[in-house]
Design a protein around this motif. Structure first.
Motif, PDB file in Angstrom:
ATOM      1  N   ASP A   1       0.833  -1.206   0.000  1.00 60.03           N
ATOM      2  CA  ASP A   1       0.000   0.000   0.000  1.00 60.03           C
ATOM      3  C   ASP A   1       0.872   1.261   0.000  1.00 60.03           C
ATOM      4  N   VAL A   2       1.941   1.215   0.769  1.00 59.70           N
ATOM      5  CA  VAL A   2       2.859   2.356   0.826  1.00 59.70           C
ATOM      6  C   VAL A   2       3.561   2.519  -0.522  1.00 59.70           C
ATOM      7  N   ASP A   3       3.994   1.411  -1.118  1.00 57.91           N
ATOM      8  CA  ASP A   3       4.617   1.477  -2.440  1.00 57.91           C
ATOM      9  C   ASP A   3       3.646   2.038  -3.481  1.00 57.91           C
ATOM     10  N   ALA A   4       2.385   1.651  -3.402  1.00 63.58           N
ATOM     11  CA  ALA A   4       1.374   2.163  -4.331  1.00 63.58           C
ATOM     12  C   ALA A   4       1.180   3.663  -4.130  1.00 63.58           C
ATOM     13  N   TYR A   5       1.190   4.102  -2.894  1.00 66.14           N
ATOM     14  CA  TYR A   5       1.060   5.535  -2.597  1.00 66.14           C
ATOM     15  C   TYR A   5       2.226   6.306  -3.213  1.00 66.14           C
ATOM     16  N   ILE A   6       3.434   5.783  -3.023  1.00 71.01           N
ATOM     17  CA  ILE A   6       4.628   6.433  -3.582  1.00 71.01           C
ATOM     18  C   ILE A   6       4.510   6.526  -5.100  1.00 71.01           C
ATOM     19  N   ALA A   7       4.128   5.427  -5.743  1.00 69.41           N
ATOM     20  CA  ALA A   7       3.992   5.410  -7.202  1.00 69.41           C
ATOM     21  C   ALA A   7       2.939   6.408  -7.673  1.00 69.41           C
TER      22      ALA A   7
ATOM     23  N   LEU B   1       6.669   0.602   6.823  1.00 68.54           N
ATOM     24  CA  LEU B   1       7.670   1.457   6.214  1.00 68.54           C
ATOM     25  C   LEU B   1       9.082   0.899   6.360  1.00 68.54           C
ATOM     26  N   ASP B   2       9.259  -0.059   7.286  1.00 63.75           N
ATOM     27  CA  ASP B   2      10.554  -0.700   7.441  1.00 63.75           C
ATOM     28  C   ASP B   2      10.905  -1.537   6.212  1.00 63.75           C
ATOM     29  N   GLU B   3       9.907  -1.869   5.400  1.00 59.01           N
ATOM     30  CA  GLU B   3      10.121  -2.768   4.256  1.00 59.01           C
ATOM     31  C   GLU B   3      10.017  -2.071   2.902  1.00 59.01           C
ATOM     32  N   ILE B   4       9.937  -0.765   2.875  1.00 53.36           N
ATOM     33  CA  ILE B   4       9.798  -0.080   1.594  1.00 53.36           C
ATOM     34  C   ILE B   4      11.064   0.716   1.265  1.00 53.36           C
ATOM     35  N   GLU B   5      11.215   1.034  -0.005  1.00 55.16           N
ATOM     36  CA  GLU B   5      12.332   1.853  -0.483  1.00 55.16           C
ATOM     37  C   GLU B   5      11.801   3.260  -0.721  1.00 55.16           C
ATOM     38  N   PRO B   6      12.181   4.229   0.119  1.00 56.90           N
ATOM     39  CA  PRO B   6      11.669   5.590  -0.073  1.00 56.90           C
ATOM     40  C   PRO B   6      12.263   6.203  -1.339  1.00 56.90           C
ATOM     41  N   PRO B   7      11.611   7.215  -1.896  1.00 60.46           N
ATOM     42  CA  PRO B   7      12.161   7.867  -3.079  1.00 60.46           C
ATOM     43  C   PRO B   7      13.477   8.569  -2.757  1.00 60.46           C
ATOM     44  N   ARG B   8      14.362   8.591  -3.717  1.00 62.52           N
ATOM     45  CA  ARG B   8      15.663   9.237  -3.518  1.00 62.52           C
ATOM     46  C   ARG B   8      15.488  10.751  -3.614  1.00 62.52           C
ATOM     47  N   VAL B   9      15.921  11.438  -2.580  1.00 61.36           N
ATOM     48  CA  VAL B   9      15.843  12.892  -2.535  1.00 61.36           C
ATOM     49  C   VAL B   9      17.220  13.439  -2.906  1.00 61.36           C
ATOM     50  N   GLU B  10      17.253  14.208  -3.991  1.00 58.79           N
ATOM     51  CA  GLU B  10      18.516  14.788  -4.425  1.00 58.79           C
ATOM     52  C   GLU B  10      18.638  16.207  -3.881  1.00 58.79           C
ATOM     53  N   ASN B  11      19.780  16.492  -3.294  1.00 59.21           N
ATOM     54  CA  ASN B  11      20.042  17.855  -2.811  1.00 59.21           C
ATOM     55  C   ASN B  11      20.491  18.697  -3.992  1.00 59.21           C
ATOM     56  N   ARG B  12      19.675  19.703  -4.307  1.00 58.43           N
ATOM     57  CA  ARG B  12      20.018  20.583  -5.419  1.00 58.43           C
ATOM     58  C   ARG B  12      21.075  21.575  -4.991  1.00 58.43           C
TER      59      ARG B  12
END
Length: 171
Positions: free
Chosen positions: A10-16, A52-63
């Motif tokens: 469900d968390v992965d679907a939310y991220i997508a 959330l312990d099992e999901i891969e969060p999106p990569r945040v790039e520092n601009r």
């Protein structure tokens, strides 16, 4: 969904779903809030695990910060001065104020909300400093979030001159 029904999928679907509309940083902020909610829910024994312990969060790039060169600053201020001189009387005062606001912003590196929340009580012209006491966020004045944000800034001579010009124009 009920908190106990949320699974990693469900968390992965939310991220997508949100990736098309929101930045990775905003999605990471949402996931951080959800992580805190699950931490409290585990402490209260409402859930057995945190999905959330099992999901891969999106990569945040520092601009990298984009900083204007001295030549770019001079061209910008020259454009404001030209607008002051060539516009109708009604708009001339607004262009002058805008130029001064930009100059103070450039001279102090204040955040936009801090700059817009400045009041004369925050400025000590003779001592060449100003105090950041509040910020304008979403149309409301609020105190800065951290102690580091509440600070005193030493002003350079050019910024003092611009503030003095603003003071005199407001009289």
């Amino acid at each position: 969904l009920d908190l106990t029904a949320i699974e990693p999928i469900d968390v992965d679907a939310y991220i997508a779903l949100k990736t098309t509309d929101l930045s990775a940083k905003t999605i990471a902020n949402h996931l951080g809030l959800l992580r805190v909610m699950f931490k409290v829910a585990r402490r209260w024994r409402l859930v057995a695990s945190n999905p959330l312990d099992e999901i891969e969060p999106p990569r945040v790039e520092n601009r990298e910060m984009n900083v204007l060169t001295e030549a770019e600053i001079e061209r910008l201020l020259a454009a404001y001065r030209e607008l002051e001189q060539t516009t109708e009387d009604d708009d001339r005062e607004w262009w002058a104020l805008t130029r001064r606001l930009v100059e103070v912003g450039l001279g102090t590196a204040l955040r936009r909300g801090e700059l817009l929340a400045l009041r004369w009580r925050d400025v000590q012209l003779l001592e060449a400093r100003l105090t950041v006491r509040q910020s304008l966020v979403r149309g409301r004045f609020q105190t800065p979030k951290s102690r580091a944000s509440r600070r005193m800034i030493e002003l350079g001579p050019r910024t003092v001159g611009v503030l003095d010009e603003t003071w005199r124009a407001s009289r």
